[in-house]
Design a protein around this motif. Structure first.
Motif, PDB file in Angstrom:
ATOM      1  N   LYS A 105     -23.041  64.209   1.624  1.00  0.00           N
ATOM      2  CA  LYS A 105     -22.305  64.960   0.608  1.00  0.00           C
ATOM      3  C   LYS A 105     -23.103  65.058  -0.687  1.00  0.00           C
ATOM      4  O   LYS A 105     -23.123  66.110  -1.349  1.00  0.00           O
ATOM      5  CB  LYS A 105     -20.957  64.287   0.349  1.00  0.00           C
ATOM      6  CG  LYS A 105     -20.081  65.036  -0.644  1.00  0.00           C
ATOM      7  CD  LYS A 105     -18.716  64.354  -0.796  1.00  0.00           C
ATOM      8  CE  LYS A 105     -17.839  65.115  -1.791  1.00  0.00           C
ATOM      9  NZ  LYS A 105     -16.505  64.465  -1.942  1.00  0.00           N
ATOM     10  N   ARG A 106     -23.780  63.968  -1.059  1.00  0.00           N
ATOM     11  CA  ARG A 106     -24.535  63.936  -2.323  1.00  0.00           C
ATOM     12  C   ARG A 106     -25.803  64.787  -2.241  1.00  0.00           C
ATOM     13  O   ARG A 106     -26.209  65.409  -3.226  1.00  0.00           O
ATOM     14  CB  ARG A 106     -24.904  62.480  -2.650  1.00  0.00           C
ATOM     15  CG  ARG A 106     -25.605  62.288  -4.012  1.00  0.00           C
ATOM     16  CD  ARG A 106     -24.628  62.563  -5.119  1.00  0.00           C
ATOM     17  NE  ARG A 106     -25.150  62.245  -6.454  1.00  0.00           N
ATOM     18  CZ  ARG A 106     -25.973  63.002  -7.172  1.00  0.00           C
ATOM     19  NH1 ARG A 106     -26.386  64.158  -6.685  1.00  0.00           N
ATOM     20  NH2 ARG A 106     -26.362  62.634  -8.374  1.00  0.00           N
ATOM     21  N   TYR A 107     -26.427  64.809  -1.053  1.00  0.00           N
ATOM     22  CA  TYR A 107     -27.692  65.543  -0.879  1.00  0.00           C
ATOM     23  C   TYR A 107     -27.607  66.461   0.342  1.00  0.00           C
ATOM     24  O   TYR A 107     -28.291  66.263   1.344  1.00  0.00           O
ATOM     25  CB  TYR A 107     -28.853  64.559  -0.712  1.00  0.00           C
ATOM     26  CG  TYR A 107     -28.977  63.585  -1.862  1.00  0.00           C
ATOM     27  CD1 TYR A 107     -29.512  63.992  -3.075  1.00  0.00           C
ATOM     28  CD2 TYR A 107     -28.538  62.265  -1.729  1.00  0.00           C
ATOM     29  CE1 TYR A 107     -29.620  63.106  -4.148  1.00  0.00           C
ATOM     30  CE2 TYR A 107     -28.651  61.377  -2.787  1.00  0.00           C
ATOM     31  CZ  TYR A 107     -29.187  61.793  -3.990  1.00  0.00           C
ATOM     32  OH  TYR A 107     -29.284  60.919  -5.047  1.00  0.00           O
ATOM     33  N   LYS A 331     -39.379  60.271  -2.670  1.00  0.00           N
ATOM     34  CA  LYS A 331     -39.020  61.628  -3.086  1.00  0.00           C
ATOM     35  C   LYS A 331     -37.803  61.572  -4.008  1.00  0.00           C
ATOM     36  O   LYS A 331     -37.136  60.537  -4.126  1.00  0.00           O
ATOM     37  CB  LYS A 331     -38.712  62.489  -1.857  1.00  0.00           C
ATOM     38  CG  LYS A 331     -39.865  62.578  -0.851  1.00  0.00           C
ATOM     39  CD  LYS A 331     -41.114  63.198  -1.437  1.00  0.00           C
ATOM     40  CE  LYS A 331     -42.250  63.278  -0.437  1.00  0.00           C
ATOM     41  NZ  LYS A 331     -43.496  63.837  -1.035  1.00  0.00           N
ATOM     42  N   ALA A 332     -37.482  62.672  -4.623  1.00  0.00           N
ATOM     43  CA  ALA A 332     -36.310  62.733  -5.501  1.00  0.00           C
ATOM     44  C   ALA A 332     -35.033  62.534  -4.683  1.00  0.00           C
ATOM     45  O   ALA A 332     -34.879  63.115  -3.608  1.00  0.00           O
ATOM     46  CB  ALA A 332     -36.264  64.069  -6.226  1.00  0.00           C
ATOM     47  N   GLY A 333     -34.146  61.673  -5.170  1.00  0.00           N
ATOM     48  CA  GLY A 333     -32.842  61.473  -4.529  1.00  0.00           C
ATOM     49  C   GLY A 333     -32.822  60.427  -3.451  1.00  0.00           C
ATOM     50  O   GLY A 333     -31.924  59.590  -3.391  1.00  0.00           O
ATOM     51  N   ALA A 417     -25.248  58.066  -9.844  1.00  0.00           N
ATOM     52  CA  ALA A 417     -26.317  58.419 -10.780  1.00  0.00           C
ATOM     53  C   ALA A 417     -27.377  59.323 -10.151  1.00  0.00           C
ATOM     54  O   ALA A 417     -28.146  59.965 -10.866  1.00  0.00           O
ATOM     55  CB  ALA A 417     -26.974  57.154 -11.314  1.00  0.00           C
ATOM     56  N   GLY A 418     -27.440  59.364  -8.823  1.00  0.00           N
ATOM     57  CA  GLY A 418     -28.445  60.187  -8.165  1.00  0.00           C
ATOM     58  C   GLY A 418     -29.830  59.563  -8.163  1.00  0.00           C
ATOM     59  O   GLY A 418     -30.835  60.262  -8.015  1.00  0.00           O
ATOM     60  N   ARG A 419     -29.903  58.242  -8.312  1.00  0.00           N
ATOM     61  CA  ARG A 419     -31.165  57.536  -8.280  1.00  0.00           C
ATOM     62  C   ARG A 419     -31.148  56.499  -7.167  1.00  0.00           C
ATOM     63  O   ARG A 419     -30.099  56.251  -6.556  1.00  0.00           O
ATOM     64  CB  ARG A 419     -31.448  56.841  -9.614  1.00  0.00           C
ATOM     65  CG  ARG A 419     -31.660  57.797 -10.787  1.00  0.00           C
ATOM     66  CD  ARG A 419     -32.087  57.025 -12.019  1.00  0.00           C
ATOM     67  NE  ARG A 419     -33.364  56.337 -11.784  1.00  0.00           N
ATOM     68  CZ  ARG A 419     -33.826  55.358 -12.577  1.00  0.00           C
ATOM     69  NH1 ARG A 419     -33.108  54.955 -13.620  1.00  0.00           N
ATOM     70  NH2 ARG A 419     -34.988  54.791 -12.327  1.00  0.00           N
ATOM     71  N   TYR A 420     -32.295  55.900  -6.904  1.00  0.00           N
ATOM     72  CA  TYR A 420     -32.347  54.853  -5.888  1.00  0.00           C
ATOM     73  C   TYR A 420     -33.499  53.917  -6.160  1.00  0.00           C
ATOM     74  O   TYR A 420     -34.389  54.190  -6.988  1.00  0.00           O
ATOM     75  CB  TYR A 420     -32.462  55.446  -4.484  1.00  0.00           C
ATOM     76  CG  TYR A 420     -33.796  56.093  -4.149  1.00  0.00           C
ATOM     77  CD1 TYR A 420     -34.752  55.417  -3.388  1.00  0.00           C
ATOM     78  CD2 TYR A 420     -34.097  57.389  -4.566  1.00  0.00           C
ATOM     79  CE1 TYR A 420     -35.970  56.019  -3.054  1.00  0.00           C
ATOM     80  CE2 TYR A 420     -35.301  57.999  -4.238  1.00  0.00           C
ATOM     81  CZ  TYR A 420     -36.232  57.303  -3.481  1.00  0.00           C
ATOM     82  OH  TYR A 420     -37.435  57.894  -3.160  1.00  0.00           O
ATOM     83  N   LEU A 421     -33.479  52.795  -5.468  1.00  0.00           N
ATOM     84  CA  LEU A 421     -34.561  51.821  -5.521  1.00  0.00           C
ATOM     85  C   LEU A 421     -35.052  51.566  -4.108  1.00  0.00           C
ATOM     86  O   LEU A 421     -34.250  51.411  -3.180  1.00  0.00           O
ATOM     87  CB  LEU A 421     -34.077  50.521  -6.159  1.00  0.00           C
ATOM     88  CG  LEU A 421     -35.131  49.401  -6.249  1.00  0.00           C
ATOM     89  CD1 LEU A 421     -35.057  48.722  -7.610  1.00  0.00           C
ATOM     90  CD2 LEU A 421     -34.932  48.369  -5.149  1.00  0.00           C
ATOM     91  N   ALA A 422     -36.362  51.550  -3.933  1.00  0.00           N
ATOM     92  CA  ALA A 422     -36.975  51.216  -2.644  1.00  0.00           C
ATOM     93  C   ALA A 422     -37.871  50.010  -2.849  1.00  0.00           C
ATOM     94  O   ALA A 422     -38.654  49.962  -3.808  1.00  0.00           O
ATOM     95  CB  ALA A 422     -37.785  52.394  -2.111  1.00  0.00           C
ATOM     96  N   ILE A 423     -37.762  49.021  -1.962  1.00  0.00           N
ATOM     97  CA  ILE A 423     -38.567  47.809  -2.081  1.00  0.00           C
ATOM     98  C   ILE A 423     -39.051  47.383  -0.692  1.00  0.00           C
ATOM     99  O   ILE A 423     -38.366  47.598   0.309  1.00  0.00           O
ATOM    100  CB  ILE A 423     -37.766  46.666  -2.750  1.00  0.00           C
ATOM    101  CG1 ILE A 423     -38.671  45.449  -3.004  1.00  0.00           C
ATOM    102  CG2 ILE A 423     -36.533  46.291  -1.947  1.00  0.00           C
ATOM    103  CD1 ILE A 423     -38.030  44.373  -3.860  1.00  0.00           C
ATOM    104  N   GLY A 424     -40.229  46.782  -0.666  1.00  0.00           N
ATOM    105  CA  GLY A 424     -40.755  46.233   0.588  1.00  0.00           C
ATOM    106  C   GLY A 424     -41.873  47.045   1.200  1.00  0.00           C
ATOM    107  O   GLY A 424     -42.396  46.681   2.255  1.00  0.00           O
TER     108      GLY A 424
END
Length: 455
Positions: A105-107, A331-333, A417-424
């Motif tokens: 729904k968001r993207y 990437k964005a989103g 907020a439409g942001r994210y965090l990626a780790i690892g």
């Protein structure tokens, strides 16, 4: 007076029986390796064959391993069975979670899930299978589920045959991670336009059975020792985090220290727990979001919703490939879904509701735990209004040469907020995870932090 003492004794025994839940019977434990896999998953496939039977997982020689320890993808030639998009998701809804539906729904124009044939690739060493059976026969919950009884003999997979939601979560916490290890990884928190700065970490993890000079009294209640050094960007380089994680964090709370390179000081860090802010995460994750969930479970009531079939990230060798750059992934989103692989697997669904009087920014959480590896694959985090706030995805794959189920990366999406965090991510690092590293208790002391933080 004797009668009174007997009544008190009987009451104490009754309370003890309530606080310590018994392990499973020998007859039930005998299912491990027969109708159940050695780690407690259902051995058989599902009715229509879309989930196959478990036949031992990927062998150690399933593919080539390069000189830096990166793995070849044993499924590289496979094509998706189909791709789920915002336009066709209704026909697949029964196997999607609320978090996944929220991402569509968001993207709606960019989020998609390529569904591949299911492979039950999880495997761990025989000694770990034996440890899981010991856990099944001996380990129980204590202190309302905040600690474990009779666990130090086995140390892995506390409840391979779980009977409640808390036992499922304990399996994730106590799962096999390959023993002592060192790794270089990166974290990124892209802006809404896709711009990001990489944060580089060097992690060291040690387990009590593999730290020969660790005080036996301390080892009794130690889950693991963790040290994390920031190496870039320059404004953060040299900062070091040290964590002593206990099995019962209510009885003996997590001990954490931070070395600030700018101040050249070591300080206690009680905020590195629960919903304290994650390291250099731009406010996009909490301390207990790391590894999908970690730390003490005492602030929540845990409910086992049941087991279901769901599309979850699985066998994501491509996302761990050194041929893929960080810029290809971020990437964005959301991460680049063209690189992500999903399969149909059975998962345990567990719901956590914040206890009355307790504090956490997440009022409710839901976890979907892979039945084969006991790794959390998907998570959902709700705010105090009951609104879905953050959605977590862990991109599972099998480190087949070491017989360790791992994550290529973890992503935590803030769908508001439409942001994210990626780790690892480790794709562009000098080496993949190094297993079997030596460790000394002296390396995991506050005094050692200053040396570790030298730039």
């Amino acid at each position: 007076m004797n009668t009174t003492l007997k009544m008190i004794g009987a009451l104490s025994l009754g309370l003890l029986a309530l606080s310590v839940q018994a392990a499973v019977s020998p007859e039930e434990a005998a299912k491990l390796g027969t109708s159940l896999t050695p780690l407690g998953a259902q051995m058989a496939g599902n009715a229509d064959g879309s989930i196959p039977a478990w036949t031992g997982g990927l062998p150690v020689d399933a593919g080539a391993v390069d000189e830096r320890g990166f793995l070849a993808d044993p499924y590289a030639n496979e094509q998706p069975l189909f791709t789920i998009t915002a336009q066709n998701l209704e026909q697949y809804r029964e196997h999607l979670t609320a978090g996944q539906l929220a991402m569509f729904k968001r993207y709606p124009d960019s989020y998609r899930m390529a569904i591949y044939p299911t492979h039950r690739s999880t495997a761990v060493p025989d000694a770990i299978y034996a440890a899981a059976k010991t856990s099944a026969l001996k380990t129980g919950l204590r202190d309302g589920g905040n600690g474990l009884t009779d666990f130090t003999e086995s140390r892995y997979y506390a409840f391979p045959i779980p009977h409640n939601g808390l036992e499922v979560v304990w399996n994730h916490i106590t799962r096999y991670r390959g023993g002592n290890l060192k790794r270089s990884i990166v974290q990124a928190s892209p802006q809404t336009n896709g711009a990001y700065t990489l944060v580089h970490f060097e992690d060291e993890v040690a387990f009590p059975d593999n730290v020969p000079d660790l005080d036996p009294a301390k080892a009794e209640n130690t889950l693991l020792l963790f040290k994390q050094r920031v190496t870039a960007p320059s404004r953060l380089a040299g900062n070091v985090l040290l964590v002593h994680d206990s099995l019962d964090q209510v009885k003996e709370p997590r001990m954490a220290w931070l070395y600030n390179a700018g101040q050249r000081r070591v300080r206690r860090a009680p905020q590195v727990a629960y919903d304290g802010p994650g390291t250099a995460a731009d406010g996009l994750r909490t301390s207990d979001n790391f590894d999908m969930f970690n730390g003490a479970p005492d602030r929540y009531d845990w409910k086992l919703v049941g087991k279901r079939e769901a599309f979850i990230p699985y066998n994501n060798f491509r996302l761990a490939s050194p041929q893929v750059k960080y810029s290809d992934i971020l990437k964005a989103g959301h991460i680049n879904q063209d690189l992500a692989r999903y399969e149909l697997h059975r998962v345990w669904e567990v719901e956590a509701t914040l206890k009355e009087g307790e504090r956490n920014i997440y009022a409710k959480r839901r976890f979907f735990v892979d039945e084969d590896s006991w790794q959390i694959a998907l998570s959902e985090h709700y705010d105090g209004r009951g609104q879905l706030w953050r959605v977590g995805e862990a991109m599972l794959f099998q480190q087949y040469d070491k017989e360790v189920p791992v994550y290529a990366l973890e992503a935590l999406y803030d769908i508001i907020a439409g942001r994210y965090l990626a780790i690892g991510m480790a794709n562009e690092e000098r080496s993949a995870i190094q297993y079997g590293t030596e460790a000394s208790a002296k390396d995991f002391t506050p005094a050692a932090l200053r040396n570790a933080g030298v730039r």
